[in-house]
Design a protein around this motif. Structure first.
Motif, PDB file in Angstrom:
ATOM      1  N   GLU A   1      -4.758  -1.656   9.540  1.00  0.00           N
ATOM      2  CA  GLU A   1      -5.347  -0.298   9.470  1.00  0.00           C
ATOM      3  C   GLU A   1      -4.678   0.598   8.786  1.00  0.00           C
ATOM      4  OE1 GLU A   1      -5.953   0.824  13.657  1.00  0.00           O
ATOM      5  OE2 GLU A   1      -7.117  -0.883  13.990  1.00  0.00           O
ATOM      6  N   ARG A   2      -3.467   0.720   8.852  1.00  0.00           N
ATOM      7  CA  ARG A   2      -2.655   1.791   7.987  1.00  0.00           C
ATOM      8  C   ARG A   2      -2.646   1.503   6.468  1.00  0.00           C
ATOM      9  NH1 ARG A   2      -0.465   6.990   8.238  1.00  0.00           N
ATOM     10  NH2 ARG A   2       1.401   7.000   7.317  1.00  0.00           N
TER      11      ARG A   2
ATOM     12  N   LEU B   1       0.980   4.024  -2.976  1.00  0.00           N
ATOM     13  CA  LEU B   1       0.615   5.533  -2.761  1.00  0.00           C
ATOM     14  C   LEU B   1       2.116   6.433  -3.198  1.00  0.00           C
ATOM     15  CD1 LEU B   1      -0.777   7.751  -1.736  1.00  0.00           C
ATOM     16  CD2 LEU B   1      -0.273   7.155   0.511  1.00  0.00           C
TER      17      LEU B   1
ATOM     18  N   ALA C   1       0.959  -1.077  -0.019  1.00  0.00           N
ATOM     19  CA  ALA C   1      -0.131  -0.149  -0.102  1.00  0.00           C
ATOM     20  C   ALA C   1       0.832   1.326   0.018  1.00  0.00           C
ATOM     21  CB  ALA C   1      -0.890   0.225   0.997  1.00  0.00           C
TER      22      ALA C   1
ATOM     23  N   ALA D   1      -4.993   0.009   5.053  1.00  0.00           N
ATOM     24  CA  ALA D   1      -6.441   0.184   4.524  1.00  0.00           C
ATOM     25  C   ALA D   1      -6.327   2.022   4.270  1.00  0.00           C
ATOM     26  CB  ALA D   1      -7.576  -0.157   5.450  1.00  0.00           C
ATOM     27  N   TYR D   2      -5.830   2.604   5.126  1.00  0.00           N
ATOM     28  CA  TYR D   2      -5.698   3.944   5.158  1.00  0.00           C
ATOM     29  C   TYR D   2      -5.121   4.739   4.028  1.00  0.00           C
ATOM     30  CZ  TYR D   2      -4.359   8.880   5.994  1.00  0.00           C
ATOM     31  OH  TYR D   2      -4.370  10.156   5.770  1.00  0.00           O
TER      32      TYR D   2
ATOM     33  N   LYS E   1      -4.393   2.768   1.312  1.00  0.00           N
ATOM     34  CA  LYS E   1      -5.158   2.537  -0.117  1.00  0.00           C
ATOM     35  C   LYS E   1      -6.401   3.542  -0.301  1.00  0.00           C
ATOM     36  CE  LYS E   1      -4.342  -2.332   0.310  1.00  0.00           C
ATOM     37  NZ  LYS E   1      -4.750  -3.654   0.421  1.00  0.00           N
ATOM     38  N   GLN E   2      -6.979   4.046   0.752  1.00  0.00           N
ATOM     39  CA  GLN E   2      -7.888   5.113   0.753  1.00  0.00           C
ATOM     40  C   GLN E   2      -7.311   6.408   0.350  1.00  0.00           C
ATOM     41  OE1 GLN E   2      -8.545   7.830   2.899  1.00  0.00           O
ATOM     42  NE2 GLN E   2     -10.435   8.370   1.870  1.00  0.00           N
ATOM     43  N   ASP E   3      -6.212   6.687   1.008  1.00  0.00           N
ATOM     44  CA  ASP E   3      -5.698   7.981   0.577  1.00  0.00           C
ATOM     45  C   ASP E   3      -5.381   8.193  -0.898  1.00  0.00           C
ATOM     46  OD1 ASP E   3      -4.999  10.351   1.673  1.00  0.00           O
ATOM     47  OD2 ASP E   3      -2.858   9.935   1.862  1.00  0.00           O
TER      48      ASP E   3
ATOM     49  N   THR F   1      -7.037   7.890  -3.245  1.00  0.00           N
ATOM     50  CA  THR F   1      -7.926   8.520  -4.122  1.00  0.00           C
ATOM     51  C   THR F   1      -7.745   9.961  -4.327  1.00  0.00           C
ATOM     52  OG1 THR F   1      -9.318   8.865  -2.325  1.00  0.00           O
ATOM     53  CG2 THR F   1      -9.549   6.804  -3.631  1.00  0.00           C
ATOM     54  N   ARG F   2      -6.980  10.516  -3.312  1.00  0.00           N
ATOM     55  CA  ARG F   2      -6.701  12.107  -3.312  1.00  0.00           C
ATOM     56  C   ARG F   2      -5.689  12.353  -4.402  1.00  0.00           C
ATOM     57  NH1 ARG F   2      -3.849  15.000   1.026  1.00  0.00           N
ATOM     58  NH2 ARG F   2      -2.931  13.017   1.773  1.00  0.00           N
TER      59      ARG F   2
END
Length: 85
Positions: A73-74, A17, A13, A76-77, A79-81, A83-84
Motif C-alpha cells: 500500500e505504501r 520518489l 518506490a 503504491a502511495y 509511486k502515485q505521489d 506525480t506531484r
C-alpha cells in the motif's frame, strides 16, 4: 517471499520518489517515512496480537502478512505521489 517482494517494492518506490523530490523537501519525506514505519510496526503488532500472545506462530505469520500488505500500500502511495513532483 511475499515480504521480501513487498520490501523491495517499497524501497524502490521510496528511492524513486527521493530522487524526484527537491533537496529542500527531502527532510519532510524522510520524516514521513520514519513515522510511517513506526505506524506499520505498531499497527501490525496490534493486528497480529489481537487475541493471541505475541511469539505464537499464528501471530508471527499474521504480523508478516500485515507488514507485506502495508508495504504494498505504501509503495503504491509513494509511486502515485511522484506525480506531484
Amino acid at each position: 517471499s511475499d515480504l521480501e517482494g513487498s520490501e523491495k517494492a517499497l524501497s524502490e518506490a521510496y528511492s524513486a520518489l527521493w530522487a524526484k523530490v527537491p533537496a529542500d523537501n527531502r527532510k519532510g519525506l524522510a520524516d514521513s517515512q520514519r513515522e510511517w514505519l513506526r505506524y506499520r510496526k505498531a499497527h501490525c503488532r496490534w493486528e497480529a496480537g489481537a487475541g493471541f500472545p505475541m511469539g505464537n506462530t499464528i501471530t508471527s505469520s499474521a504480523f508478516v502478512a500485515c507488514v507485506a500488505d502495508l508495504n504494498r500500500e505504501r509503495a503504491a502511495y509513494l509511486k502515485q505521489d511522484m506525480t506531484r513532483w
